[in-house]
Design an enzyme around this catalytic site. Structure first.
Site, PDB file in Angstrom:
ATOM      1  N   SER A  76       0.844  -1.194   0.000  1.00 37.53           N
ATOM      2  CA  SER A  76       0.000   0.000   0.000  1.00 37.53           C
ATOM      3  C   SER A  76       0.882   1.248   0.000  1.00 37.53           C
ATOM      4  O   SER A  76       1.912   1.269   0.675  1.00 37.53           O
ATOM      5  CB  SER A  76      -0.900   0.037   1.239  1.00 37.53           C
ATOM      6  OG  SER A  76      -1.605   1.271   1.315  1.00 37.53           O
ATOM      7  N   TYR A 129      -5.285 -12.221  -7.702  1.00 34.09           N
ATOM      8  CA  TYR A 129      -4.139 -12.310  -6.794  1.00 34.09           C
ATOM      9  C   TYR A 129      -3.530 -13.706  -6.765  1.00 34.09           C
ATOM     10  O   TYR A 129      -4.171 -14.698  -7.137  1.00 34.09           O
ATOM     11  CB  TYR A 129      -4.559 -11.925  -5.374  1.00 34.09           C
ATOM     12  CG  TYR A 129      -4.712 -10.427  -5.177  1.00 34.09           C
ATOM     13  CD1 TYR A 129      -3.815  -9.713  -4.387  1.00 34.09           C
ATOM     14  CD2 TYR A 129      -5.742  -9.723  -5.794  1.00 34.09           C
ATOM     15  CE1 TYR A 129      -3.946  -8.344  -4.214  1.00 34.09           C
ATOM     16  CE2 TYR A 129      -5.879  -8.354  -5.624  1.00 34.09           C
ATOM     17  CZ  TYR A 129      -4.972  -7.664  -4.833  1.00 34.09           C
ATOM     18  OH  TYR A 129      -5.100  -6.317  -4.679  1.00 34.09           O
TER      19      TYR A 129
END
EC number: 3.5.1.23
Length: 787
Positions: free
Chosen positions: A358, A592
């Site tokens: 992030s 993912y």
């Protein structure tokens, strides 16, 4: 009119503050999914596909003697040039900016995130590496400013290259990789599968074609620039540009494995430099670094406060390149005045093990007035996820992530530029003249493969309940939470919704365990495939440099395991120690790939691991078993594999086109509604409002909607355009029935802007009500001074 952005002419970098230089002028040279679609659309309010869903450590500086390179440095240069093999190298860049208004953004799956403007154009950047002795042996690594690579886009690119003629026949399915920067703030509507199409109301031919045409042009430019050159690579780190947003899942990995690494995310930047043989000038750099393109927030539809005082605008979303694009933007600007750079220098920042990273480096906090951080285990506040938000480095500015986006991009750029400046002292030359590539398709639906003496199996694509919870970069809706594999604790409504769409079979439930399947997308094919079961398996090699091309976002530890396995396997085919990088999400978007331990936790990343807990093992097996095709003496290719569905011609499209444009009564297109004042100081935001027209009438690829022009030697010269971060274009619909609109052009004046006399230009295109003819027009504001 074409822009000189074909030659990448832009302004000096923001870091040149205080330089008293004159800016170089720039020339601008079916509608039927019914309840099912409604339910899934509702579910995806905040699913955060994500997609679908600075402190810098660098090598020592170069010592000089009397302003010259030291003897040791000159010796290193000589040694490097002597050791490295020579290749055919090419770089190219082109505009892929699609419809910037009235189309949902791709990435957060947020229905409210509809574009109404442009901050900076988005690009495709292509890099070609070829074997001089065997010209057919080459590959194209492409980085596009989109959320991900995609089957439809890749098919279009391959068809577009084939249409260029026999001179480009060596570029095929086998050796073209299409990777995305993973931006969450670009136009959507271009994907092959139904699930990511839903929030964009289907498939937009205009959005799709802009990406395809620009990508093909970038490859053509790279091909046309081919020349003999050398490659070298080096690593550095940037300490403060990413954190792990799913630390709880990462901690489930073995402690002994985690102890091998100093960080819980990959902070490495790996850079591959392209250098001409004839002049020694550098053509470009291709870098891999892991940070999510989620600096710009999913509610980026209202810009207010801080240095962006546009509180009067409603729904003013902008198209941004996000942090990876900022890094490229700053690097390419810096190279304009760098003696080491060849004309047309291209810098691309590709994603690596991006899955659990992030850019919101201050951590995740509860925006509920408590002033507490979100829970570590499931990122909730008071038991729900909606108030839990990650904070970027400049979150206090409350500008929907704009300042944080620029800051993260700048931190990565600073580290990369510092590495570049000392590159010849620290880099390793690429050796062995061979260049190899392979590509095959593999069906992951109940795919069985050997692993450590056992037979493992993957599953048809499925998304878990944790997927619906979103992440701290943008939480989901309703009452879903991460780290929860118990359907009974979720709202029963969504168990019913899941069953109505397609209840997973007993075999699918068992295969996906411990993931509870919310959306059995791999077994949904009405009206066409919802998500991919067939993935691209691809890798490239030049000398000892090996590139894994991943269709999925690899988590930090998944990426480490995958690269380690490939590096071990590659030792049998390289003459020196292999260097392995991982790039993606590429070619088709397969969500993912997490480790089995992370999968068991079922946070967002595990819940979005489509093919079950053995997905990573399957990816590693496929890479290892195909390694023989990268050997120097490889004379065969892997079987093509099953062909994935091509949904371009049968995709839904619920979007409406531009009907017509009309100016307000007693006005004409381009009339200035609000003029700038006569003078400004540095740091001011200068606005001009024009009678506008819908920019979907003409995307102005390789051109510009906006410009700032300056008096230079008594003549007007453009010095800013759509490619510049600080020049913003906003479109506002004023009267839907009449078809009238306004355009606001805003220049956020930089500290390095040269004092002088300026004006703002707006280029538009209107659609006539009766004939539908597109008519271009151009307008300018009155003059103003900047001091």
């Amino acid at each position: 009119m074409h822009s000189s952005r074909a030659n990448y002419s832009v302004l000096p970098v923001e870091e040149h503050e205080g330089d008293n230089h004159l800016e170089n002028p720039v020339k601008f040279p079916k509608r039927a999914l019914g309840l099912i679609v409604l339910l899934i659309t509702t579910l995806s309010f905040g699913l955060a596909f994500l997609i679908l869903g600075g402190s810098v450590a660098v090598s020592p500086t170069i010592e000089t003697e009397n302003g010259q390179y030291s003897n040791a440095f000159r010796d290193h240069l000589t040694l490097t040039r002597a050791q490295g093999d020579e290749y055919f190298l090419g770089v190219g860049k082109a505009d892929i900016t699609g419809p910037v208004v009235e189309l949902n953004f791709m990435g957060y799956a947020n229905l409210a995130q509809i574009g109404t403007g442009l901050r900076q154009r988005i690009y495709a950047r292509s890099f070609i590496v070829g074997n001089k002795a065997k010209p057919a042996d080459r590959f194209v690594y492409m980085v596009i400013d989109t959320s991900n690579g995609d089957t439809a886009i890749r098919n279009g690119i391959i068809e577009g290259i084939a249409a260029l003629g026999s001179a480009y026949s060596m570029y095929t399915t086998e050796n073209i990789a299409v990777t995305g920067t993973h931006s969450h703030a670009g136009p959507g509507g271009w994907l092959n599968y139904l699930l990511p199409q839903i929030t964009s109301l289907g498939f937009s031919q205009q959005s799709y074609q802009a990406i395809v045409d620009g990508s093909v042009l970038s490859i053509k430019r790279a091909h046309d620039s081919l020349t003999a050159g050398h490659l070298s690579f080096a690593d550095t780190t940037v300490a403060d540009a990413n954190i792990n947003r799913s630390l709880w899942a990462y901690l489930a990995n073995p402690a002994s494995e985690r102890a091998r690494y100093t960080d819980d995310v990959d902070k490495t930047i790996s850079m591959l430099r392209f250098q001409r043989s004839d002049t020694g000038k550098n053509m470009g750099v291709l870098a891999w670094h892991s940070v999510h393109g989620t600096s710009l927030l999913g509610n980026n539809t209202h810009v207010a406060g801080g240095k962006y005082p546009y509180s009067s605008r409603n729904d003013s979303a902008y198209v941004f390149v996000d942090n990876k694009g900022v890094s490229s933007y700053l690097f390419e600007k810096a190279m304009l005045n760098d003696a080491s750079a060849a004309p047309g220098f291209v810098a691309a920042f590709s994603q690596s093990s991006v899955g659990d990273t992030s850019p919101n480096v201050l951590g995740a906090w509860c925006d509920d007035g408590t002033g507490t951080m979100c829970t570590l285990e499931n990122s909730t506040c008071g038991g729900t996820s909606q108030a839990c938000h990650g904070r970027g480095p400049a979150f206090q500015k409350v500008d929907l992530g704009v300042s944080s986006c620029y800051e993260i991009g700048k931190r990565v750029y600073n580290a990369a530029k510092a590495l570049y400046d000392s590159f010849d002292l620290v880099a390793t030359p690429v050796q062995d003249a061979s260049v190899k590539a392979y590509h095959t398709f593999n069906n992951m639906s109940f795919y069985e493969f050997p692993s450590n003496g056992k037979t493992l199996k993957t599953c048809p694509a499925g998304l878990g309940y944790g997927f619906a919870a979103g992440t701290t970069d943008w939480p989901g809706a309703f009452d879903f939470t991460q780290d929860n594999n118990d359907t009974n604790s979720q709202n029963p409504l969504w168990v019913i919704v899941s069953s109505v769409l397609k209840a997973p079979s007993p075999e699918q439930k068992s295969c996906q365990s411990p993931k509870p399947v919310l959306l059995d997308v791999g077994e949904l094919n009405t009206p066409y495939a919802w998500s991919p079961n067939i993935i691209d398996v691809q890798s490239f090699r030049v000398g000892q440099f090996v590139i894994i091309v991943s269709p999925s976002e690899a988590t930090t530890m998944a990426g480490r395991r995958w690269k380690d396995a490939v590096a071990a396997a590659a030792k049998s085919i390289t003459t020196t120690t292999p260097k392995v990088v991982l790039g993606g999400p590429a070619n088709t978007y397969a969500h993912y790939v997490s480790t089995p331990e992370e999968y068991g936790i079922q946070r967002y990343e595990g819940a979005s691991t489509l093919y079950g807990q053995n997905e990573l093992a399957a990816y590693i097996y496929l890479s290892e078993s195909n390694m023989k095709y990268l050997a120097s003496d490889a004379a065969t290719k892997p079987p093509a594999g099953p062909t994935p569905p091509d949904n371009r011609k049968n995709s839904l499209n619920l979007m409406t086109g531009v009907v017509y444009d009309n100016p307000p009564l007693f006005k004409k297109f381009g009339d200035v509604i609000t003029e700038p004042t006569t003078s400004y100081a540095h740091g001011a935001v200068i606005n001009a409002t024009f009678v506008g027209a819908n920019p979907r009438n003409n995307l102005r690829l390789e051109g510009t909607f906006t410009a700032v022009e300056m008096v230079v030697n008594g003549k007007w010269a453009p010095v800013r355009d759509d490619g510049d971060w600080f020049l913003v274009y906003t479109w506002e619909r004023k009267d839907g029935l009449l078809g009238s609109s306004h355009v606001i052009v805003s220049w956020e004046t930089e500290s390095y802007a040269v004092p002088g006399t300026y004006r703002i230009r707006y280029n538009g295109d209107s659609k006539t009500p009766v004939t539908g003819t597109i008519v271009p027009f151009s307008a300018v504001s009155r003059n103003f001074t900047l001091s």
